[in-house]
Design a protein around this motif. Structure first.
Motif, PDB file in Angstrom:
ATOM      1  N   PHE A  31      -3.931  -5.904  12.858  1.00  0.00           N
ATOM      2  CA  PHE A  31      -5.161  -5.528  12.144  1.00  0.00           C
ATOM      3  C   PHE A  31      -5.415  -4.022  12.068  1.00  0.00           C
ATOM      4  O   PHE A  31      -5.517  -3.467  10.968  1.00  0.00           O
ATOM      5  CB  PHE A  31      -6.357  -6.218  12.807  1.00  0.00           C
ATOM      6  CG  PHE A  31      -7.648  -6.028  12.072  1.00  0.00           C
ATOM      7  CD1 PHE A  31      -7.842  -6.604  10.828  1.00  0.00           C
ATOM      8  CD2 PHE A  31      -8.677  -5.278  12.617  1.00  0.00           C
ATOM      9  CE1 PHE A  31      -9.040  -6.438  10.138  1.00  0.00           C
ATOM     10  CE2 PHE A  31      -9.874  -5.110  11.949  1.00  0.00           C
ATOM     11  CZ  PHE A  31     -10.055  -5.684  10.700  1.00  0.00           C
ATOM     12  N   ILE A  32      -5.496  -3.348  13.214  1.00  0.00           N
ATOM     13  CA  ILE A  32      -5.902  -1.951  13.224  1.00  0.00           C
ATOM     14  C   ILE A  32      -4.924  -1.055  12.461  1.00  0.00           C
ATOM     15  O   ILE A  32      -5.315  -0.302  11.551  1.00  0.00           O
ATOM     16  CB  ILE A  32      -6.065  -1.438  14.673  1.00  0.00           C
ATOM     17  CG1 ILE A  32      -7.216  -2.165  15.359  1.00  0.00           C
ATOM     18  CG2 ILE A  32      -6.333   0.063  14.677  1.00  0.00           C
ATOM     19  CD1 ILE A  32      -8.568  -1.913  14.723  1.00  0.00           C
ATOM     20  N   ILE A  33      -3.638  -1.124  12.815  1.00  0.00           N
ATOM     21  CA  ILE A  33      -2.640  -0.253  12.167  1.00  0.00           C
ATOM     22  C   ILE A  33      -2.489  -0.571  10.679  1.00  0.00           C
ATOM     23  O   ILE A  33      -2.508   0.351   9.847  1.00  0.00           O
ATOM     24  CB  ILE A  33      -1.289  -0.345  12.906  1.00  0.00           C
ATOM     25  CG1 ILE A  33      -1.430   0.226  14.319  1.00  0.00           C
ATOM     26  CG2 ILE A  33      -0.194   0.398  12.139  1.00  0.00           C
ATOM     27  CD1 ILE A  33      -0.182   0.103  15.165  1.00  0.00           C
TER      28      ILE A  33
ATOM     29  N   ALA B 179      -6.778   6.144  -0.022  1.00  0.00           N
ATOM     30  CA  ALA B 179      -7.485   7.423  -0.097  1.00  0.00           C
ATOM     31  C   ALA B 179      -6.607   8.483  -0.757  1.00  0.00           C
ATOM     32  O   ALA B 179      -7.089   9.290  -1.573  1.00  0.00           O
ATOM     33  CB  ALA B 179      -7.902   7.873   1.300  1.00  0.00           C
ATOM     34  N   LYS B 180      -5.310   8.490  -0.424  1.00  0.00           N
ATOM     35  CA  LYS B 180      -4.386   9.450  -1.035  1.00  0.00           C
ATOM     36  C   LYS B 180      -4.255   9.202  -2.538  1.00  0.00           C
ATOM     37  O   LYS B 180      -4.199  10.145  -3.327  1.00  0.00           O
ATOM     38  CB  LYS B 180      -3.010   9.348  -0.369  1.00  0.00           C
ATOM     39  CG  LYS B 180      -2.942   9.950   1.027  1.00  0.00           C
ATOM     40  CD  LYS B 180      -1.523   9.867   1.595  1.00  0.00           C
ATOM     41  CE  LYS B 180      -0.568  10.730   0.795  1.00  0.00           C
ATOM     42  NZ  LYS B 180       0.786  10.720   1.379  1.00  0.00           N
TER      43      LYS B 180
ATOM     44  N   LEU C 182      -5.580   0.853   8.905  1.00  0.00           N
ATOM     45  CA  LEU C 182      -5.559   2.317   8.820  1.00  0.00           C
ATOM     46  C   LEU C 182      -4.583   2.789   7.744  1.00  0.00           C
ATOM     47  O   LEU C 182      -4.893   3.704   6.966  1.00  0.00           O
ATOM     48  CB  LEU C 182      -5.188   2.917  10.177  1.00  0.00           C
ATOM     49  CG  LEU C 182      -6.252   2.860  11.272  1.00  0.00           C
ATOM     50  CD1 LEU C 182      -5.698   3.399  12.587  1.00  0.00           C
ATOM     51  CD2 LEU C 182      -7.500   3.648  10.859  1.00  0.00           C
ATOM     52  N   ILE C 183      -3.397   2.191   7.704  1.00  0.00           N
ATOM     53  CA  ILE C 183      -2.413   2.581   6.696  1.00  0.00           C
ATOM     54  C   ILE C 183      -2.924   2.285   5.293  1.00  0.00           C
ATOM     55  O   ILE C 183      -2.776   3.116   4.378  1.00  0.00           O
ATOM     56  CB  ILE C 183      -1.074   1.854   6.946  1.00  0.00           C
ATOM     57  CG1 ILE C 183      -0.446   2.344   8.256  1.00  0.00           C
ATOM     58  CG2 ILE C 183      -0.108   2.091   5.783  1.00  0.00           C
ATOM     59  CD1 ILE C 183       0.823   1.624   8.629  1.00  0.00           C
TER      60      ILE C 183
ATOM     61  N   SER D  30       0.829  -1.209   0.000  1.00  0.00           N
ATOM     62  CA  SER D  30       0.000   0.000   0.000  1.00  0.00           C
ATOM     63  C   SER D  30       0.862   1.257   0.000  1.00  0.00           C
ATOM     64  O   SER D  30       0.586   2.216  -0.736  1.00  0.00           O
ATOM     65  CB  SER D  30      -0.927   0.003   1.219  1.00  0.00           C
ATOM     66  OG  SER D  30      -1.827  -1.082   1.177  1.00  0.00           O
ATOM     67  N   LEU D  31       1.909   1.270   0.823  1.00  0.00           N
ATOM     68  CA  LEU D  31       2.811   2.424   0.861  1.00  0.00           C
ATOM     69  C   LEU D  31       3.528   2.600  -0.474  1.00  0.00           C
ATOM     70  O   LEU D  31       3.661   3.734  -0.970  1.00  0.00           O
ATOM     71  CB  LEU D  31       3.837   2.251   1.989  1.00  0.00           C
ATOM     72  CG  LEU D  31       3.318   2.391   3.417  1.00  0.00           C
ATOM     73  CD1 LEU D  31       4.404   1.982   4.416  1.00  0.00           C
ATOM     74  CD2 LEU D  31       2.858   3.819   3.694  1.00  0.00           C
ATOM     75  N   ASP D  32       3.982   1.508  -1.050  1.00  0.00           N
ATOM     76  CA  ASP D  32       4.694   1.577  -2.321  1.00  0.00           C
ATOM     77  C   ASP D  32       3.800   2.103  -3.435  1.00  0.00           C
ATOM     78  O   ASP D  32       4.210   2.964  -4.222  1.00  0.00           O
ATOM     79  CB  ASP D  32       5.216   0.191  -2.691  1.00  0.00           C
ATOM     80  CG  ASP D  32       5.981   0.201  -3.995  1.00  0.00           C
ATOM     81  OD1 ASP D  32       7.189   0.522  -3.969  1.00  0.00           O
ATOM     82  OD2 ASP D  32       5.384  -0.112  -5.040  1.00  0.00           O
TER      83      ASP D  32
END
Length: 326
Positions: free
Chosen positions: A218-220, A230-231, A223-224, A134-136
């Motif tokens: 799960f949570i973190i 979304a971005k 969220l990421i 996701s970050l990539d």
């Protein structure tokens, strides 16, 4: 009454708390437990076949001379996600299935600790690898020049994901251990279990550890993934409003936009699969955390179904790869 390791731990906690128990009240393998075992091993076979097939396909693709220089960062990420899914499949599913068959723990103190560590490690790895993907993808869309100028960023994030998985699972080696049922005379009744009982000095220590594990698994990650997607959507929407032709894919000589949007859709599909498959599992876990008596109020079939739903995630991921690779 109980037929799963999760419920067995509750019984063993009761045993060590000197609550009277008789051999007839010990957990047994029920009909719903047998169904859970059957489905677990069926999903184990599916996940092993799907993930191994994709891994071999990717390996064959990279071995071709004309493809070695074209190995994209996304394919490297997919390779590591597949390895993480395969690790989870080969450790968590057989362990869960066999533990439900035996009901108690026969493998001794050392394997109790080691397998508890490997189980959590193999659950952290896919979750963290989803975060890396996701970050990539977010950086590739929002800051493409920065990503191109730093070719080792992806390798760093992959290495960090594996490292954090191994570190965060470390406490399992300390908190898990064997306990044995004893009668009033101090004689062993022949029932043993691998649990965390008495590993925490205070109740809030265990509550904190459970919350930390739940957040990291799960949570973190969720969220990421939500923030990154979304971005990406926000960035693409702005580009579309400024110049719609930048996102025209048909008849385009430049196939980069098409590839990026395809991997974006794949990333969203991964995040959706992760959320749908793991939410029931963690909802049940949180409920048990705040209300341990829920084990007696929720029927065994419902309990087993919620836990089995999580095993669908490593089965779905290879199908998602295949669909978007067509």
């Amino acid at each position: 009454m109980a037929s799963s390791p999760e419920q067995n731990e509750n019984h063993c906690s009761a045993i060590n708390s000197s609550i009277p128990l008789t051999p007839g009240s010990l957990p047994t393998l029920t009909l719903s437990g047998k169904i859970r075992v059957t489905v677990t091993f069926f999903l184990f076979l599916l996940s092993t076949i799907f993930n191994t097939s994709f891994l071999l396909k990717l390996q064959n693709w990279t071995q071709r001379k004309e493809n070695r220089k074209k190995l994209s960062r996304m394919k490297v990420l997919l390779k590591h996600l597949t390895l993480a899914n395969l690790l989870e499949t080969l450790i968590v599913m057989p362990l869960d299935g066999m533990w439900n068959i035996t009901v108690q723990w026969y493998a001794g103190e050392l394997l109790c600790k080691v397998l508890s560590y490997l189980k959590l490690f193999s659950m952290y790895a896919p979750a963290f690898m989803m975060v890396v993907i996701s970050l990539d993808r977010s950086l590739a869309i929002t800051r493409p020049l920065a990503v191109k100028s730093n070719s080792k960023l992806g390798q760093f994030m992959i290495g960090l994901a594996w490292l954090l998985s191994s570190i965060f699972a470390g406490p399992q080696l300390y908190i898990f251990g064997m306990i044995h049922l004893v009668d009033d005379s101090g004689q062993t009744e022949g029932f043993s279990q691998c649990v965390t009982h008495c590993s925490f000095p205070q109740w809030w220590h265990q509550a904190f550890y459970n919350f930390f594990t739940f957040s990291c698994l799960f949570i973190i990650p969720l969220l990421i993934m939500v923030i990154c997607n979304a971005k990406i959507i926000f960035t693409l929407t702005n580009v579309l409003h400024q110049d719609p032709h930048k996102l025209q894919l048909n008849q385009s000589k430049n196939n980069i936009p098409r590839a990026r949007l395809r991997t974006l859709k794949m990333t969203v599909a991964f995040a959706t699969s992760f959320t749908v498959c793991w939410t029931p599992y963690y909802v049940l876990g949180i409920w048990y955390w705040f209300d341990p008596d829920m084990v007696n109020r929720v029927s065994d079939p419902v309990n087993h179904f919620f836990f089995l739903f999580a095993f669908l995630n490593p089965c779905f991921d290879p199908l998602i790869y295949g669909y978007f690779s067509l």
